[in-house]
Structure formats: structure tokens, C-alpha cells
Design an enzyme around this catalytic site. Structure first.
Site, short mmCIF file in Angstrom:
data_model
loop_
_atom_site.label_atom_id
_atom_site.label_comp_id
_atom_site.label_asym_id
_atom_site.label_seq_id
_atom_site.Cartn_x
_atom_site.Cartn_y
_atom_site.Cartn_z
N GLU A 209 27.51 22.51 25.05
CA GLU A 209 27.38 22.36 26.52
C GLU A 209 27.74 20.95 26.96
OE1 GLU A 209 24.27 25.88 27.64
OE2 GLU A 209 23.40 23.89 27.31
N ASP B 73 20.59 33.21 24.51
CA ASP B 73 19.84 32.09 25.11
C ASP B 73 18.51 32.52 25.71
OD1 ASP B 73 20.77 29.52 27.57
OD2 ASP B 73 19.33 29.61 25.92
N GLU C 174 12.19 29.92 31.28
CA GLU C 174 13.45 29.70 32.02
C GLU C 174 14.03 31.01 32.52
OE1 GLU C 174 16.41 27.83 29.58
OE2 GLU C 174 17.99 28.17 31.05
#
Ligand code: GCW
Length: 716
Positions: free
Chosen positions: A307, A381, A409
Site C-alpha cells: 500500500e 483484509d 474496521e
């Protein structure tokens, strides 16, 4: 009419009482109202003898005093030596007299360096209760475990416990930034007040260490994996040193994230190439500088070439080159390198779920022995559900550290009640078949399957400076449950829920039973109302708050939800079978075959591995379209049921936490409906089918849901 000034005083007291309850997490030590069990405890703890004199021993003694005074209402008698009977004796093996050492010889054989013994013994016809271990930290673990027995009103009449952690490195990862924001954090700001450290030691640091020691966490990575090199400068290292000093007597080591380009950013070098002698030397000196301040510094956690983070690949090197260079820098001091396998290509949009395996499997056995590769539980993820990461069945010569996400998240932030030990347990019990049947992920990470020197597990922390630490009172159960599973990855989440409820709220069976069921149910509920049947990564962009199955405009294909569900008029799902991207081939044959075959693929993973038609028949006879719609509705119904359960608990617990959870469940129900309506309206464009009976009509239009923007959603 009460004078105004008294009202404020009352409110401030009640506020602090509420804050106190929330703040004390699972260490409430409420008065034991069961008179039978209370008298058993009083009879077995006539006196307390602490044989140690270290800071850790004093912490253990204080904990016992605080707990016993609160739970039993009487101040224990502290004795300087063992006289009389029914004493509670705490002390490490070296502090015991020869007779006691002899009595416990076999027990000490059963425990490792962090393990503890809690045993009722008879010596010279006098009954004593001993809590011991091979050092004072182990004794502290034993004291917290003993107090948990009391908090759960377990009999302590004839205890014979020898318990050791099955995993060496049991860490929290704080994705905390130096400006005190927390990436994916939903409980306020970072605990670490860098501005006031090192001189100002906030009581919260001590309470943080105490709470973690009570569940056996023995390490903490203070900084975000999207790292800031400044943390490695002297200006910050003196602050880190202060925190390390606070945590040390609780058995908690400090680790930091190492930004791979630090030699350039703070070292004035021209390169960060891990083969460059100056770079190698820079890291060696940096390690020496850190260890001079913090002799028991744990080591570095690294996110590299992921990332956009810098890494060895920027210099034509690979992960092994990068990790091993850092490993050499810390090896002499006993440090470790936790190198993350959370990588996916910026160039290959084939199947993101295959890329970490493709990149890391070839490195098996090439890392230095003080490197452990940190792998997320699933290949994408931290989704509400993912199949276990194929790397857990593919690295026989490289220790792998599990990375779970405790912060929610993708699971409703700190607004939704989701008991994550259910998710963690499902992953840990997954069978990799690496050495045939029974090769569970738990056995991979605890070294049972392969005698790895390093064994580790980490949780991305959900902690912030909110008074209740985690934003949602029930999110504390996820921090607690992670710690208990890190100590014993074979624990059942029901056991964890039961313990946590008794320690945090009440031992009243009429409270425990329904609320425990609600917690256990909560994980399937969130899967149902967000991503049923193997759907995944269909959240809105950036903040990941709320649904966004329509999102397809992001620069990288594998950031778009449409990349993952691939809905079209023929059906929905990602074909990772042999006829698709063949991601199934990254699992052991027995596992790959199971996932590959539509008939044997577990329905909970169906749309993760297959693209199937809207008319596909599910095992219960429903078409896929109806099945998806009914599961979204089921998720909403499950939250409604959770609200009903919670409403009935008011008389058992304090009104403050009751109200907090009641309000949060109201939001959760609203947002579950939001997920259901937005996703079904969007997918209905492709299926062109009516909603089946039993599914409530959407409350808004698809365009309305698409129009929702949340520029200030937390954690982003
Ligand atoms: O889950 C994703 C998050 C990022 C996180 C990244 C990672 C710290 O959206 O916020 O960055 O994964 O795990 O590195």
C-alpha cells in the site's frame, strides 16, 4: 428540592461512578453476594504471604488486596512469614522454601517460563494455597487467573492448576500515529501522549499495562504500521523508554514499527537499500541506540512494499533481504523482526487473494531465525468472514504470526456489538491439512505442527482514550477475548464470553445466559447483514463505514467492491475455483478440492470461491437471490432480537452501561437495515427479481444510499 450545588456534586459522583464501571473493564471486583462462596473464599484466605519483593511482586500483592477488599469486604491479613493455615502464598520458585519446592517439583515440570501453578497443598498438616511460577511475572499471571476464579465465583477449595501460554509473543498492534490519531481507531485518540512524555506518566499507561497483564498480553507495538520514522529519533526514543519502564513490571515489552526508508528520512543517507553497507550499519547503530535505552526492547514490526509503504523492493531487493538485514541488527540484543505478509500488487489485478501467498511462499525457510512473518487471518483484509489465509498451510520452515483485527474496521466500528472471539476461533480451528487432518491454524501458530522457535499472535488494537477504552462496552470483550486466545488458542469463545460477562457485569445466571447467547450470535448477525454467503469487501470507500457495493471508480481495481462481488445478470460471486483464478490451488489438496467443488464448498464461503447464478439452488432449496435477501433480513432480525434481549437486562446491571449499550444497539439495528436495503437494491438491478416474502421493503432509494457521504467518519 436539592440545592443546585449538590446536584452537580451528585452528577460528578455518578459520572465518575459510571466512568469507573466502564473504565475498570473486566477488573470490576464487585462484591460477591453469594454468601456460601464468599465464606469459602474467606475461610481459604485467612492470610496472605508474599515471598517476593520485586516491583512485580508488589503489583501482585496490591492486586490481591484491592480485589479481596472489594469482593469480600474485608481487608486481608498480610503476614511476613507462613504461620497458621489457609494462607494464600504468592512467590516465584526461587522464593519458596525447600519443602515447598519439593512438594511442587512435578508441577514446575509442567509449566514454561511464563506459566503458573495455583495449588492447594498440605504442609505439616496445615492447608495452604500457593500461587507460584518460575519468575515474578508468571506469579502475577497466576494472581490474575486466581482472581478470575473468584470473580466468576469458582470454588477454590482444592485447586490444582498448572497453566502456561501456548504462544510466546502475545502482542497488541496499535495503529497509532504520532499526532495521536488512530488509523481504524474508533475509541478516541491514542493513549500515548507524546507531547508530555517522558516526564508525564499518565495513570492510563499503568492501567493499560495492568489490564493487559491480566490477560497475559506480553508485548505492545506502540506505533502504526504505516510508520513514521520520527519515532526512531532520540526525541521520541526517550519517550518510548519511559513507556517501556511503566510496562516492564507488568511483563509487557515494547516494540516499534520501523519505516524502511528511515535511513534516508532521519539518517541523511541517500538510500535505504538493505544491501548497502551504510544502511546496514545505520540500522545496527539504531538498534544499539534503542537497546541502550531499552535493554528488553522487543524488536520491530515492518509493513514494507505494501500500500505504498517503502521497502526493499524499491531497491531491487526482496522481503528476505529487507527482513534479514533488520534481523541482523537486533539479533545480538535478542530482538525479533515481525515482517508483514500483507502485500498485494499494484500491477497484477488478477486476484488479490492470491498475491501474498505468491510473493511469500517461495521465501519459506529463507528468513533468519529471529524473523517471524505476520499474516492476516484471511487473504484479503479482516472481512466479517474470510477463509483462512493459505499461507498458514504453506510455510513449514518459517514461523508465522497470526494478525487478527480487534478494532472493527469492517465490522461496524465501535458502534456494533460483534463478539470477535467467534471469528478468531473459527480461523484458529480451520484445518490447513498441512500435515494431514487436524493441522489446524492454531497448531501452525503455536508451534505444535512445526517446532518453530518463535510463535506469535497479534491483535490490531481497538483501544483509545475513551473512558471505556474501546468505544463500545462490549468491544472490551474483544480485547479480553483476544488476550485469552493468545494465551490459549484452543479456548472456546463461549467460555471466554462467560468469563468476561461474570468479571465485567454480573454472575446472575438470568443475565449471563441470554447475553452470552447474544454475544455468540452477534458475529453471524454482522455477516448476514453485511456480507452473507461469502460476499466480501463491499464497503464504502476510504472510511469503510457503511455499504458501497456499487463502488467501481477507484484507480486500483482491487480496491473496488465490484471487483469482489462481480454481480451481473447471470449471477454473483468471485470465481476462485480451478475454472476461475484457481486460488483454491494455494491450499492443501484436501482443502482446495473442498472449496473448488460447488457441492462441497461451505455455503458460508460460496461467493468467495464461486460465481453462481441468481437461480442457483442453495442447500435449503432457496434460490441464491432469495437466499441472499433472506440472510440480509435475518441479520436485521438478529439485531432486533439482540435489542430485545438487552432490554431485559436492566435490573441486573448499572443503568449507565445499560443505557450505553441500549443506544448503541439502536444504531446497530438502523445500520443493519441500511446495509440490507442498500445491498439488495443494488444487487436487484442484476437479478431483476422481487424480494422474497419476509424481507422488509427498503426504506430509501438506491440513489439515496449512493448519495450518502461521511467525510468525518472516524479512523480514516
Ligand atoms: O485494513 C487495511 C486498512 C489500512 C491498514 C492496512 C494494513 C494500517 O484499511 O488502514 O493500514 O490494511 O493492514 O496495513
Amino acid at each position: 428540592m436539592m440545592p443546585l450545588r449538590f446536584i452537580f456534586l451528585f452528577l460528578s459522583i455518578s459520572f465518575s461512578a459510571a466512568a469507573q464501571k466502564d473504565y475498570k473493564v473486566w477488573l470490576q471486583y464487585d462484591r460477591i453476594t453469594n454468601t456460601t462462596i464468599a465464606s469459602e473464599y474467606k475461610n481459604n484466605i485467612k492470610g496472605i504471604v508474599c515471598l517476593g519483593n520485586s516491583q512485580t511482586s508488589q503489583i501482585a500483592l496490591k492486586e490481591l488486596e484491592n480485589a479481596i477488599v472489594n469482593m469480600l469486604g474485608n481487608k486481608p491479613i498480610f503476614k511476613s512469614e507462613i504461620n497458621g493455615e489457609n494462607n494464600l502464598i504468592i512467590g516465584s520458585q526461587s522464593s519458596l522454601n525447600p519443602d515447598f519446592k519439593n512438594i511442587l517439583k512435578d508441577d514446575f515440570e509442567k509449566i514454561n517460563n511464563e506459566g503458573f501453578i495455583i495449588k492447594s497443598i498440605h504442609f505439616k498438616n496445615k492447608k495452604q494455597l500457593i500461587i507460584t511460577g518460575k519468575n515474578d511475572i508468571a506469579v502475577l499471571y497466576g494472581v490474575f487467573n486466581f482472581l478470575r476464579l473468584m470473580q466468576t465465583t469458582t470454588s477454590i477449595q482444592n485447586l490444582n492448576i498448572a497453566d502456561s501460554p501456548k504462544i510466546n509473543f502475545r502482542l497488541l498492534n496499535h495503529w497509532d500515529n504520532l499526532d495521536r490519531t488512530v488509523e481504524r481507531g474508533y475509541a478516541g485518540f491514542s493513549l500515548w501522549n507524546w507531547q508530555k512524555l517522558p516526564e508525564f506518566i499518565d495513570q492510563r499507561y499503568i492501567d493499560y499495562a495492568r489490564a493487559n497483564a491480566s490477560i497475559g498480553i506480553n508485548g505492545t507495538v506502540l506505533t502504526n504500521v504505516n510508520a513514521n520514522a520520527l519515532i526512531l529519533t532520540p526525541q521520541y526514543l526517550e519517550k518510548v523508554e519511559a513507556l517501556a519502564g511503566v510496562f516492564r513490571p507488568y511483563g509487557i515489552k515494547v516494540y516499534l514499527t520501523a519505516r524502511f526508508s528511515a535511513p534516508i528520512e532521519i539518517g541523511n543517507l541517500k538510500t535505504a537499500d538493505p544491501k548497502d553497507p551504510e544502511v546496514i550499519n545505520w540500522w545496527k547503530n539504531k538498534a544499539a541506540e534503542i537497546y541502550k535505552r531499552i535493554p528488553d526492547f522487543g524488536g520491530f514490526l515492518v509493513k514494507a512494499n505494501s500500500e505504498g509503504q517503502p521497502g526493499p523492493q524499491n531497491y531491487g531487493r526482496d522481503h528476505v533481504d529487507g527482513a534479514n538485514m533488520l534481523a541482523d541488527a537486533v539479533a545480538h540484543f535478542g530482538g525479533i523482526i515481525m515482517w508483514r505478509a500483507f502485500v498485494y500488487s499494484e500491477h497484477d489485478a488478477n486476484d488479490r487473494a492470491k498475491q501474498a501467498y505468491a510473493e511469500f511462499q517461495p521465501y519459506d525457510g529463507k528468513f533468519k531465525e529471529n524473523v517471524i512473518v505476520q499474516v492476516k487471518n484471511g487473504p484479503i483484509d479482516f472481512q466479517p468472514r474470510e477463509p483462512f489465509h493459505p499461507l498458514f498451510g504453506a510455510m513449514q520452515k518459517t514461523p508465522l504470526m497470526m494478525e487478527f483485527q480487534i478494532t472493527q474496521e469492517y465490522l461496524g466500528f465501535s458502534t456494533h456489538l460483534v463478539f470477535l472471539p467467534q471469528l478468531f476461533q473459527e480461523v484458529l480451528e480451520s484445518d490447513t491439512y498441512q500435515k494431514g487432518k487436524g493441522s489446524t491454524v492454531a497448531k501452525v501458530i503455536d508451534g505444535t505442527l512445526y517446532p518453530n522457535k518463535l510463535t506469535g499472535i497479534t491483535g490490531v488494537s481497538n483501544i483509545g482514550n475513551d473512558l471505556n477504552w474501546t468505544g463500545h462496552p462490549f468491544a472490551q470483550a474483544n480485547w479480553y477475548g483476544f488476550g485469552r486466545l493468545a494465551w490459549n488458542p484452543y479456548l472456546d469463545s463461549q467460555t471466554i464470553a462467560d468469563e468476561w460477562l461474570r468479571c465485567t457485569f454480573s454472575n446472575e445466571e438470568n443475565f449471563i445466559k441470554p447475553v452470552k447467547n447474544m454475544m455468540i450470535e452477534s458475529r453471524e448477525a454482522v455477516v448476514n447483514y453485511m456480507t452473507p454467503l461469502g460476499l466480501h469487501h463491499i464497503m464504502d470507500t476510504g472510511h469503510h463505514y457503511g455499504p458501497g457495493p456499487w463502488v467501481s471508480n477507484l484507480s486500483r481495481p482491487e480496491w473496488n467492491p465490484t471487483y469482489y462481488h462481480k454481480a451481473d445478470k447471470n449471477g454473483i460471486g468471485f470465481d476462485r475455483s480451478k475454472s476461475g483464478t484457481n486460488a483454491v490451488s494455494q491450499y492443501a489438496p484436501e482443502v482446495g478440492k473442498l472449496f473448488d467443488n460447488l457441492q462441497t464448498c461451505p455455503e458460508k464461503d460460496l461467493l468467495w470461491f464461486h460465481h453462481v447464478s441468481w437461480d442457483y439452488k442453495l442447500k435449503n432449496g432457496q434460490t441464491l437471490w432469495n437466499g441472499i435477501a433472506l440472510r440480509y433480513q435475518e441479520g436485521v432480525n438478529q439485531v432486533t432480537a439482540m435489542r430485545d434481549i438487552w432490554k431485559k437486562t436492566e435490573k441486573y446491571i448499572d443503568s449507565e452501561r445499560f443505557r450505553e449499550v441500549e443506544m448503541l444497539l439502536e444504531i446497530q439495528q438502523k445500520e443493519a437495515k441500511w446495509w440490507r436495503d442498500a445491498c439488495l437494491l443494488y444487487f436487484q438491478q442484476f437479478s431483476e427479481k422481487e424480494l422474497p416474502a419476509g424481507v422488509e421493503k427498503p426504506t430509501q432509494t438506491l440513489d439515496y444510499f449512493k448519495s450518502l457521504k461521511f467525510p468525518f467518519a472516524p479512523g480514516n
